[in-house]
Design a protein around this motif. Structure first.
Motif, PDB file in Angstrom:
ATOM      1  N   SER A  98       0.828  -1.208   0.000  1.00 30.88           N
ATOM      2  CA  SER A  98       0.000   0.000   0.000  1.00 30.88           C
ATOM      3  C   SER A  98       0.862   1.257   0.000  1.00 30.88           C
ATOM      4  O   SER A  98       0.517   2.259  -0.652  1.00 30.88           O
ATOM      5  CB  SER A  98      -0.935  -0.016   1.213  1.00 30.88           C
ATOM      6  OG  SER A  98      -1.754  -1.171   1.200  1.00 30.88           O
ATOM      7  N   VAL A  99       1.981   1.230   0.710  1.00 26.62           N
ATOM      8  CA  VAL A  99       2.897   2.381   0.699  1.00 26.62           C
ATOM      9  C   VAL A  99       3.510   2.547  -0.690  1.00 26.62           C
ATOM     10  O   VAL A  99       3.616   3.667  -1.209  1.00 26.62           O
ATOM     11  CB  VAL A  99       3.988   2.220   1.771  1.00 26.62           C
ATOM     12  CG1 VAL A  99       5.053   3.303   1.624  1.00 26.62           C
ATOM     13  CG2 VAL A  99       3.378   2.271   3.164  1.00 26.62           C
TER      14      VAL A  99
ATOM     15  N   VAL B  94       2.008   6.262   5.323  1.00 30.92           N
ATOM     16  CA  VAL B  94       1.651   7.353   4.418  1.00 30.92           C
ATOM     17  C   VAL B  94       0.953   8.404   5.256  1.00 30.92           C
ATOM     18  O   VAL B  94       0.008   8.082   5.994  1.00 30.92           O
ATOM     19  CB  VAL B  94       0.718   6.879   3.285  1.00 30.92           C
ATOM     20  CG1 VAL B  94       0.359   8.043   2.356  1.00 30.92           C
ATOM     21  CG2 VAL B  94       1.352   5.744   2.495  1.00 30.92           C
ATOM     22  N   ALA B  95       1.423   9.652   5.173  1.00 29.84           N
ATOM     23  CA  ALA B  95       0.873  10.718   6.005  1.00 29.84           C
ATOM     24  C   ALA B  95       0.500  11.913   5.150  1.00 29.84           C
ATOM     25  O   ALA B  95       1.114  12.178   4.112  1.00 29.84           O
ATOM     26  CB  ALA B  95       1.873  11.139   7.081  1.00 29.84           C
TER      27      ALA B  95
ATOM     28  N   TYR C 210      -7.164   0.442   0.612  1.00 28.39           N
ATOM     29  CA  TYR C 210      -8.382   1.256   0.672  1.00 28.39           C
ATOM     30  C   TYR C 210      -8.139   2.486   1.540  1.00 28.39           C
ATOM     31  O   TYR C 210      -8.473   3.619   1.154  1.00 28.39           O
ATOM     32  CB  TYR C 210      -9.538   0.434   1.238  1.00 28.39           C
ATOM     33  CG  TYR C 210     -10.817   1.233   1.465  1.00 28.39           C
ATOM     34  CD1 TYR C 210     -11.803   1.273   0.494  1.00 28.39           C
ATOM     35  CD2 TYR C 210     -11.032   1.932   2.659  1.00 28.39           C
ATOM     36  CE1 TYR C 210     -12.984   1.995   0.695  1.00 28.39           C
ATOM     37  CE2 TYR C 210     -12.196   2.663   2.868  1.00 28.39           C
ATOM     38  CZ  TYR C 210     -13.167   2.694   1.882  1.00 28.39           C
ATOM     39  OH  TYR C 210     -14.306   3.420   2.082  1.00 28.39           O
ATOM     40  N   TRP C 211      -7.560   2.289   2.715  1.00 28.57           N
ATOM     41  CA  TRP C 211      -7.379   3.417   3.624  1.00 28.57           C
ATOM     42  C   TRP C 211      -6.339   4.399   3.114  1.00 28.57           C
ATOM     43  O   TRP C 211      -6.477   5.616   3.305  1.00 28.57           O
ATOM     44  CB  TRP C 211      -7.017   2.901   5.022  1.00 28.57           C
ATOM     45  CG  TRP C 211      -8.155   2.166   5.652  1.00 28.57           C
ATOM     46  CD1 TRP C 211      -8.259   0.826   5.870  1.00 28.57           C
ATOM     47  CD2 TRP C 211      -9.394   2.726   6.091  1.00 28.57           C
ATOM     48  NE1 TRP C 211      -9.472   0.508   6.426  1.00 28.57           N
ATOM     49  CE2 TRP C 211     -10.194   1.656   6.575  1.00 28.57           C
ATOM     50  CE3 TRP C 211      -9.907   4.021   6.125  1.00 28.57           C
ATOM     51  CZ2 TRP C 211     -11.472   1.859   7.090  1.00 28.57           C
ATOM     52  CZ3 TRP C 211     -11.196   4.213   6.637  1.00 28.57           C
ATOM     53  CH2 TRP C 211     -11.950   3.140   7.107  1.00 28.57           C
ATOM     54  N   VAL C 212      -5.319   3.909   2.439  1.00 25.99           N
ATOM     55  CA  VAL C 212      -4.345   4.818   1.824  1.00 25.99           C
ATOM     56  C   VAL C 212      -5.011   5.625   0.716  1.00 25.99           C
ATOM     57  O   VAL C 212      -4.824   6.845   0.617  1.00 25.99           O
ATOM     58  CB  VAL C 212      -3.138   4.026   1.283  1.00 25.99           C
ATOM     59  CG1 VAL C 212      -2.280   4.899   0.376  1.00 25.99           C
ATOM     60  CG2 VAL C 212      -2.289   3.488   2.437  1.00 25.99           C
TER      61      VAL C 212
END
Length: 708
Positions: free
Chosen positions: A516-517, A678-679, A571-573
């Protein structure tokens, strides 16, 4: 209740060779009189997951262009990283930067987004899969007096007394909730049957004497097909999805009844007729997507030309839709046809033109291409499809749209010609033939090519790239579009991407944090080049948990129970990045104090609010300190261990969390980013002052990170 029957036929001109390849006709009635009792346990209860203990290895294959290695991944810095963000100037970003590509794969549509709960409702593939005899009833398939040309197979049931009938298990289970379920079916009997009634019910599969709700329907005797409707509203919810839908006799007399198109619809999103599941739709709406590509994908092409997706066999009454053998191992009902697809996209991304309509362009997955001299009928067919979508209400095909329930045309601005045509050697003659004809008729539309192989893209055309690989592949794409020509008028879309493999090249059954990153790193590269890369779409998006997925990841996994939906780490990323991409955005110039890797970044300005979003990905194990010259009020992060993932057993391992924001040495802000994270930092403009409407710098290029 006896309802007026909908139309049984529609006069839709077809291609001369467009007849759907259906299963061979039944020579005799297929009978299961020996009995196949309803199951006591409907859904599968195992979700096999195999995760390598310590992945490691080399990069894997890619689908699409460009090649991987744009970013120097051999350098590693330990920070700290200081980002100097300019809040003036900048390139205008794409409004449609984040989107969805959907097709029927892994029962994402039939048995998924499409809200129909009955499996195999019209016996289109000539099987009785999902159906069971109840209390010794004799049942089988027959082609005697078919319901329609499109639906020749029906279920013939001999019911000799009360309680005999048949049951359907739904799509690996059936959710029972205290809402109104709309029942409909077609039936016919012999002329001598009078006053015959059946009971429709939702029952427990484990205790089949337990009814959640039921209602009786009186059948009109006679050989003509008659359409029936009823409503079931359970008083309470069932504790699980181990339930059945049943139709049984309540009459003392014996009767043989034919049934077809047996449907059970719960409430749909926006109460659309023939619509989609509200829960899955909400999962999609929560992502804040702006682009929607339909109806595929490989499923548009078919394994052969004859088995391609045919728009005109997916519109109109359900009785006129034959369905087709899909390209992912099962039959497609086409209940979610062209009309429903376009309505879905409009509900999801709005009516401002964010839908990409893919059209068949003469190539099918098995390698078959339409010869150059035979293309014209296929081009004409797509022109008819576009008239259905875009034409005036009184046009020949626009009037069919009006018949189907919509007067105004859809605001479709993007038309993709084909899909993944780099697999073929014939796009060189197919692309110009389709493009020139469609462009001449619709000069204001944007057309999308699926490869540059053998063709020169005209100005104004977009180029669709697809990427599947491992995490290292995606890190290498961070700077892939930095040198994309800005002066030729050709933009890019990335309408399919996902990290599907561990480092050792085995497939991952679920998205995981390292993957995901890495997807986010590619996404940040796209966002910082979003003056030319117009959208990105994860694929595949949806998957039924009970279907064999061959061990590959999907963004959202689900079953009949909304509580079992799994929203993956990816999904959340995606939600984090898409929800912080404003409608009017400028991609800002950012100068980093250290080279990229394992940290990657971009920043954008919301022109309307003056907020600046600084987005950073940490593609490494260790914590990293990141500071910026801006004053940031909040920071949100998605983070976890390298192989952290959400699964049916552990749905909440990864999500969006808040990250503590401190004060940097220059009065700006600083955060400590966890490994594999991821921010997004939400910051004010310089001195917190609104920036107003910033002028766009035409053709300006952003300063690139050093040591790429």
């Amino acid at each position: 209740m006896l309802a007026q029957a909908p139309l049984l036929a529609s006069s839709i001109p077809l291609l001369s060779n467009s007849t759907t390849t259906l299963p061979s006709p039944l020579s005799t009635t297929q009978s299961t009189c020996a009995g196949s009792a309803p199951p006591t346990n409907v859904p599968s209860t195992t979700f096999p997951v195999t995760v390598p203990a310590q992945p490691g290895g080399t990069s894997g294959p890619v689908i699409g262009q460009p090649a991987w290695d744009y970013t120097n991944l051999n350098q590693t810095n330990n920070g700290p990283l200081h980002l100097s963000v300019s809040t003036t100037g900048g390139n205008k970003s794409s409004l449609l930067l984040y989107g969805v590509m959907l097709e029927d794969i892994d029962h994402s549509i039939d048995g998924g987004l499409y809200a129909e709960t009955i499996q195999n409702r019209a016996f289109q593939d000539r099987t009785m899969e999902g159906w069971y005899a109840v209390n010794g009833a004799c049942m089988g398939l027959t082609t005697e007096l078919p319901l329609s040309d499109a639906l020749p197979n029906s279920l013939r049931v001999e019911m000799k007394g009360p309680g005999e009938g048949f049951a359907n298990e739904g799509w690996w289970g059936l959710s029972v909730r205290p809402v109104a379920y709309n029942i409909s079916f077609w039936a016919r009997t012999s002329s001598d049957v009078k006053n015959f009634t059946v009971k429709t019910a939702l029952i427990s599969a484990a205790d089949q004497s337990h009814e959640w709700v039921s209602t009786e329907v009186a059948l009109a005797g006679g050989p003509d097909w008659t359409y029936y409707t009823a409503t079931l509203t359970p008083a309470i919810a069932a504790p699980d999805t181990n339930n059945l839908f049943v139709i049984t006799s309540t009459s003392s007399q014996s009767a043989t009844v034919q049934f077809n198109l047996i449907s059970l619809f719960p409430p749909t999103y926006n109460n659309r007729t023939n619509g989609v599941r509200p829960d899955l739709m909400q999962n999609l709406l929560d992502l804040n997507l702006k682009h929607c590509r339909i109806p595929g994908g490989n499923n548009l092409e078919g394994q052969t030309v004859a088995r391609r997706w045919k728009w005109n066999e997916t519109i109109g009454p359900l009785t006129t839709r034959p369905g087709r053998p899909g390209d992912w191992g099962y039959y497609n009902t086409d209940g979610m046809g062209l009309f429903e697809w376009l309505t879905f996209c409009e509900d999801l991304v709005g009516a401002d033109g964010g839908t990409i309509l893919g059209v068949y362009a003469g190539y099918s997955l098995g390698g078959e291409s339409v010869p150059e001299e035979a293309l014209q009928p296929f081009i004409d067919d797509i022109l008819r499809e576009l008239e259905y979508v875009l034409g005036a209400p009184d046009s020949a095909y626009g009037s069919l749209r009006v018949r189907d329930g919509r007067t105004s045309p859809w605001n479709v601005q993007y038309i993709e010609i084909g899909n993944e045509d780099w697999f073929s050697n014939t796009y060189a003659y197919r692309w110009p033939a389709f493009y020139q004809a469609l462009k001449a008729t619709y000069p204001d539309k944007t057309f999308i090519a699926t490869t540059t192989k053998g063709i020169q893209l005209p100005a104004g055309v977009q180029f669709d790239q697809h990427f599947y690989g491992d995490s290292r592949n995606f890190l290498g794409l961070f700077s892939a579009w930095d040198t994309w020509p800005r002066d030729n008028g050709t933009d890019v879309i990335v309408s399919e991407y996902s990290v599907q493999r561990f480092d050792n090249q085995t497939f991952s059954p679920w998205p995981f944090m390292q993957a995901s990153v890495a997807e986010a790193v590619m996404g940040l590269g796209i966002e910082r080049n979003s003056d030319v890369v117009k959208t990105q779409m994860y694929a595949p998006f949806l998957s039924n948990l009970h279907y064999d997925r061959e061990g590959k990841p999907r963004l959202i996994s689900f079953d009949a129970d909304p509580a079992q939906t799994v929203l993956s780490s990816s999904y959340w990323v995606l939600k984090l990045l898409a929800s912080t991409h404003p409608a009017d955005a400028r991609v800002l110039e950012v100068e980093g104090s250290v080279p990229v890797h394992p940290l990657y970044w971009t920043a954008s300005l919301d022109v309307g609010t003056a907020a600046v979003y600084v987005k950073v990905a940490n593609a490494g194990e260790g914590e990293q300190v990141v500071s910026t010259n801006l004053q940031c009020g909040t920071a949100s992060v998605v983070e976890g261990e390298k192989l952290a993932r959400n699964t049916p057993e552990e749905k909440g391992t990864v999500g969006i969390e808040e990250l503590e924001v401190g004060t940097g040495e220059d009065g700006g802000s600083r955060v400590t980013m966890p490994g594999w994270s991821v921010a997004v930092l939400t910051c004010a403009g310089v001195d917190g002052c609104p920036r107003g409407n910033l002028p766009e710098a035409p053709g300006a290029r952003l300063r690139q990170p050093t040591s790429l």
